[in-house]
Design an enzyme around this catalytic site. Structure first.
Site, PDB file in Angstrom:
ATOM      1  N   ASN A 250     -10.223  -0.027   0.090  1.00  0.00           N
ATOM      2  CA  ASN A 250      -8.756   0.024   0.028  1.00  0.00           C
ATOM      3  C   ASN A 250      -8.312  -0.488  -1.337  1.00  0.00           C
ATOM      4  O   ASN A 250      -8.508  -1.659  -1.655  1.00  0.00           O
ATOM      5  CB  ASN A 250      -8.188  -0.847   1.158  1.00  0.00           C
ATOM      6  CG  ASN A 250      -6.673  -0.900   1.175  1.00  0.00           C
ATOM      7  OD1 ASN A 250      -6.008  -0.438   0.254  1.00  0.00           O
ATOM      8  ND2 ASN A 250      -6.117  -1.464   2.243  1.00  0.00           N
TER       9      ASN A 250
ATOM     10  N   HIS B  12      -3.323   7.162   2.488  1.00  0.00           N
ATOM     11  CA  HIS B  12      -3.770   5.889   1.914  1.00  0.00           C
ATOM     12  C   HIS B  12      -5.111   5.545   2.562  1.00  0.00           C
ATOM     13  O   HIS B  12      -5.288   5.673   3.778  1.00  0.00           O
ATOM     14  CB  HIS B  12      -2.726   4.812   2.214  1.00  0.00           C
ATOM     15  CG  HIS B  12      -3.217   3.430   1.938  1.00  0.00           C
ATOM     16  ND1 HIS B  12      -3.807   3.090   0.751  1.00  0.00           N
ATOM     17  CD2 HIS B  12      -3.217   2.302   2.700  1.00  0.00           C
ATOM     18  CE1 HIS B  12      -4.153   1.814   0.790  1.00  0.00           C
ATOM     19  NE2 HIS B  12      -3.810   1.317   1.961  1.00  0.00           N
TER      20      HIS B  12
ATOM     21  N   CYS C  44       0.814  -1.225   0.000  1.00  0.00           N
ATOM     22  CA  CYS C  44       0.000   0.000   0.000  1.00  0.00           C
ATOM     23  C   CYS C  44       0.846   1.273   0.000  1.00  0.00           C
ATOM     24  O   CYS C  44       0.341   2.345  -0.334  1.00  0.00           O
ATOM     25  CB  CYS C  44      -0.949   0.001   1.188  1.00  0.00           C
ATOM     26  SG  CYS C  44      -2.096  -1.374   1.128  1.00  0.00           S
TER      27      CYS C  44
HETATM   28  N1  ACO Z   1     -18.778  -8.285   9.480  1.00  0.00           N
HETATM   29  C1  ACO Z   1     -19.213  -8.541  10.730  1.00  0.00           C
HETATM   30  N2  ACO Z   1     -18.420  -8.913  11.735  1.00  0.00           N
HETATM   31  C2  ACO Z   1     -17.101  -8.991  11.452  1.00  0.00           C
HETATM   32  C3  ACO Z   1     -16.576  -8.732  10.182  1.00  0.00           C
HETATM   33  C4  ACO Z   1     -17.487  -8.380   9.163  1.00  0.00           C
HETATM   34  N3  ACO Z   1     -17.090  -8.081   7.910  1.00  0.00           N
HETATM   35  N4  ACO Z   1     -15.238  -8.895  10.220  1.00  0.00           N
HETATM   36  C5  ACO Z   1     -14.923  -9.254  11.467  1.00  0.00           C
HETATM   37  N5  ACO Z   1     -16.054  -9.314  12.214  1.00  0.00           N
HETATM   38  C6  ACO Z   1     -16.191  -9.660  13.632  1.00  0.00           C
HETATM   39  C7  ACO Z   1     -15.040 -10.503  14.137  1.00  0.00           C
HETATM   40  O1  ACO Z   1     -15.269 -11.857  13.875  1.00  0.00           O
HETATM   41  C8  ACO Z   1     -15.084 -10.183  15.621  1.00  0.00           C
HETATM   42  O2  ACO Z   1     -16.095 -10.950  16.212  1.00  0.00           O
HETATM   43  P1  ACO Z   1     -15.859 -11.577  17.688  1.00  0.00           P
HETATM   44  O3  ACO Z   1     -15.695 -10.386  18.582  1.00  0.00           O
HETATM   45  O4  ACO Z   1     -17.102 -12.358  17.907  1.00  0.00           O
HETATM   46  O5  ACO Z   1     -14.615 -12.400  17.564  1.00  0.00           O
HETATM   47  C9  ACO Z   1     -15.530  -8.721  15.660  1.00  0.00           C
HETATM   48  O6  ACO Z   1     -16.141  -8.453  14.373  1.00  0.00           O
HETATM   49  C10 ACO Z   1     -14.396  -7.749  15.843  1.00  0.00           C
HETATM   50  O7  ACO Z   1     -13.372  -8.099  14.926  1.00  0.00           O
HETATM   51  P2  ACO Z   1     -12.041  -7.313  14.873  1.00  0.00           P
HETATM   52  O8  ACO Z   1     -11.077  -7.959  13.908  1.00  0.00           O
HETATM   53  O9  ACO Z   1     -11.568  -7.083  16.267  1.00  0.00           O
HETATM   54  O10 ACO Z   1     -12.545  -5.934  14.249  1.00  0.00           O
HETATM   55  P3  ACO Z   1     -11.769  -4.594  14.137  1.00  0.00           P
HETATM   56  O11 ACO Z   1     -12.534  -3.549  14.791  1.00  0.00           O
HETATM   57  O12 ACO Z   1     -10.310  -4.736  14.467  1.00  0.00           O
HETATM   58  O13 ACO Z   1     -11.848  -4.307  12.569  1.00  0.00           O
HETATM   59  C11 ACO Z   1     -10.562  -4.454  10.560  1.00  0.00           C
HETATM   60  C12 ACO Z   1     -11.293  -5.225  11.645  1.00  0.00           C
HETATM   61  C13 ACO Z   1     -11.565  -3.595   9.831  1.00  0.00           C
HETATM   62  C14 ACO Z   1      -9.953  -5.453   9.583  1.00  0.00           C
HETATM   63  C15 ACO Z   1      -9.478  -3.568  11.191  1.00  0.00           C
HETATM   64  O14 ACO Z   1      -8.697  -4.299  12.094  1.00  0.00           O
HETATM   65  C16 ACO Z   1      -8.570  -2.964  10.160  1.00  0.00           C
HETATM   66  O15 ACO Z   1      -8.983  -2.152   9.349  1.00  0.00           O
HETATM   67  N6  ACO Z   1      -7.279  -3.289  10.206  1.00  0.00           N
HETATM   68  C17 ACO Z   1      -6.322  -2.772   9.239  1.00  0.00           C
HETATM   69  C18 ACO Z   1      -6.430  -3.623   8.031  1.00  0.00           C
HETATM   70  C19 ACO Z   1      -5.711  -3.015   6.892  1.00  0.00           C
HETATM   71  O16 ACO Z   1      -5.890  -1.899   6.499  1.00  0.00           O
HETATM   72  N7  ACO Z   1      -4.880  -3.773   6.278  1.00  0.00           N
HETATM   73  C20 ACO Z   1      -4.188  -3.307   5.145  1.00  0.00           C
HETATM   74  C21 ACO Z   1      -4.197  -4.412   4.215  1.00  0.00           C
HETATM   75  S1  ACO Z   1      -3.947  -3.818   2.656  1.00  0.00           S
HETATM   76  C22 ACO Z   1      -2.488  -4.213   1.999  1.00  0.00           C
HETATM   77  O17 ACO Z   1      -1.457  -3.875   2.464  1.00  0.00           O
HETATM   78  C23 ACO Z   1      -2.604  -5.015   0.768  1.00  0.00           C
END
Ligand code: ACO
Length: 329
Positions: free
Chosen positions: A286, A256, A116
């Site tokens: 993203n 980003h 990214c």
């Molecule tokens: N819909 C509903 N529930 C969901 C979803 C979904 N799409 N995804 C996860 N959950 C649930 C999980 O299972 C969890 O449930 P539990 O509490 O029963 O276990 C709960 O929601 C909370 O999950 P978390 O992973 O703790 O959610 P968080 O608030 O951390 O958000 C997210 C997740 C959006 C992925 C966040 O951590 C994030 O944006 N991280 C950065 C990711 C990123 O930008 N990565 C870059 C990759 S790009 C690249 O470099 C190619």
């Protein structure tokens, strides 16, 4: 050409495919909801390529628009640098396909991979070639078909990603948007927290790698989230200091677009209002390397950039890698 001219962005273009994948569409594919996705990420919809449309197609459209904006023809291009984690093929480079599709027969062409943060890395290479005088006109592209490496059975990743492309032309100029500085950073000790494990030398494609769903993006969301905020915040502070500026001098931050909460938390840590951040993640999700050039193009079209503005580009992603660039608009 005057001696004091520095590498500048002289043209900008972007392209996103027409097909829209909404949160409601995803509700039908995995156990998620429009509410959850908006609350946790800020994303409402993303663009996805049509069947047969590939990364170099998106890149070609964005490049032609950037060239038109700069008033340069394909034969003017000395070099094409593309940042992508979804190349048409592992090799040859997607830049070579773009060279052929736009007819830039004089241009050298290669890809770089810094996930990214890749567009900032690619721009810094173009900036260096132009500032050194080795090249006059460089096309820098960020293009992705992330839908091709997204696991649409995994709700924790599939809601985040979209497809698109953006491009800039870098040349010396005294009237266009001067690149004042670029800063790059990496931390390979965290390489495995954001990864597509299958398909490389360590884990080549096999029946097992496909069955284990190793050819899709995998990450530890919470760790990436925290590291992104801390590293981006520190880099912005370092970058303004390096340029003899203060945070109050920044007119617009173009980050980003990975998660609206990451952008909000960063702005809060910096003590800057959200009005100073450009956000379009609601429309595209993203798009990795493509997100910054698409956002620059849209910020300009929305009238968010005025001559003389100090603009900070900042990105964070797999590697881990991160980088920033300061532009005097
Ligand atoms: N819909 C509903 N529930 C969901 C979803 C979904 N799409 N995804 C996860 N959950 C649930 C999980 O299972 C969890 O449930 P539990 O509490 O029963 O276990 C709960 O929601 C909370 O999950 P978390 O992973 O703790 O959610 P968080 O608030 O951390 O958000 C997210 C997740 C959006 C992925 C966040 O951590 C994030 O944006 N991280 C950065 C990711 C990123 O930008 N990565 C870059 C990759 S790009 C690249 O470099 C190619």
């Amino acid at each position: 050409m005057q001696q004091n001219q520095r590498a500048s962005i002289t043209g900008i273009g972007s392209y996103v495919p027409g097909k829209v994948l909404t949160n409601y569409d995803l509700e039908k594919m995995v156990d998620t909801s429009d509410d959850w996705i908006i609350q946790r990420t800020g994303i409402r919809e993303r663009r996805i390529v049509e069947n047969g449309q590939i990364t170099s197609d998106l890149a070609t459209q964005a490049s032609l628009r950037a060239m038109e904006d700069a008033g340069v023809s394909p034969k003017d291009l000395d070099m094409i640098i593309t940042s992508t984690i979804t190349p048409d093929h592992i090799f040859p480079s997607t830049s070579c396909y773009i060279q052929q599709k736009i007819g830039a027969s004089r241009a050298s062409a290669f890809d770089i991979l810094a996930a990214c943060a890749g567009f900032i890395y690619a721009m810094s290479i173009g900036q260096s070639f132009v500032n050194s005088g080795a090249m006059e006109t460089v096309l820098v592209v960020g293009a992705e078909c992330l839908s091709k490496i997204t696991d649409y059975t995994d709700r924790s990743t599939c809601v985040l990603f979209g497809d698109g492309a953006g491009a800039v032309i870098i040349q010396k100029s005294s009237t266009k948007h001067e690149i004042l500085s670029t800063s790059l950073a990496a931390d390979g000790s965290q390489a495995d927290i954001l990864i597509m494990p299958g398909g490389g030398a360590k884990n080549p494609a096999s029946l097992a790698s496909v069955q284990q769903r190793n050819h899709y993006i995998q990450f530890k969301g919470k760790e990436v989230f925290k590291l992104a905020i801390n590293n981006i915040t520190n880099l912005i502070i370092e970058t303004v200091t390096k340029n003899g500026l203060g945070l109050e001098d920044i007119d617009l931050i173009i980050p980003h677009q990975s998660n609206l909460r990451i952008i909000e938390a960063t702005m809060e840590k910096l003590g800057l209002p959200m009005e100073k951040a450009f956000v379009n993640i609601d429309k595209y999700g993203n798009t990795s390397s493509a997100s910054i050039p698409i956002a620059i193009d849209e910020a300009r079209k929305e009238g968010r950039l005025s001559k003389g503005d100090i603009v900070m580009l900042v990105a964070f992603g797999g590697g881990l890698t991160w980088g920033s660039s300061v532009i005097r608009w």
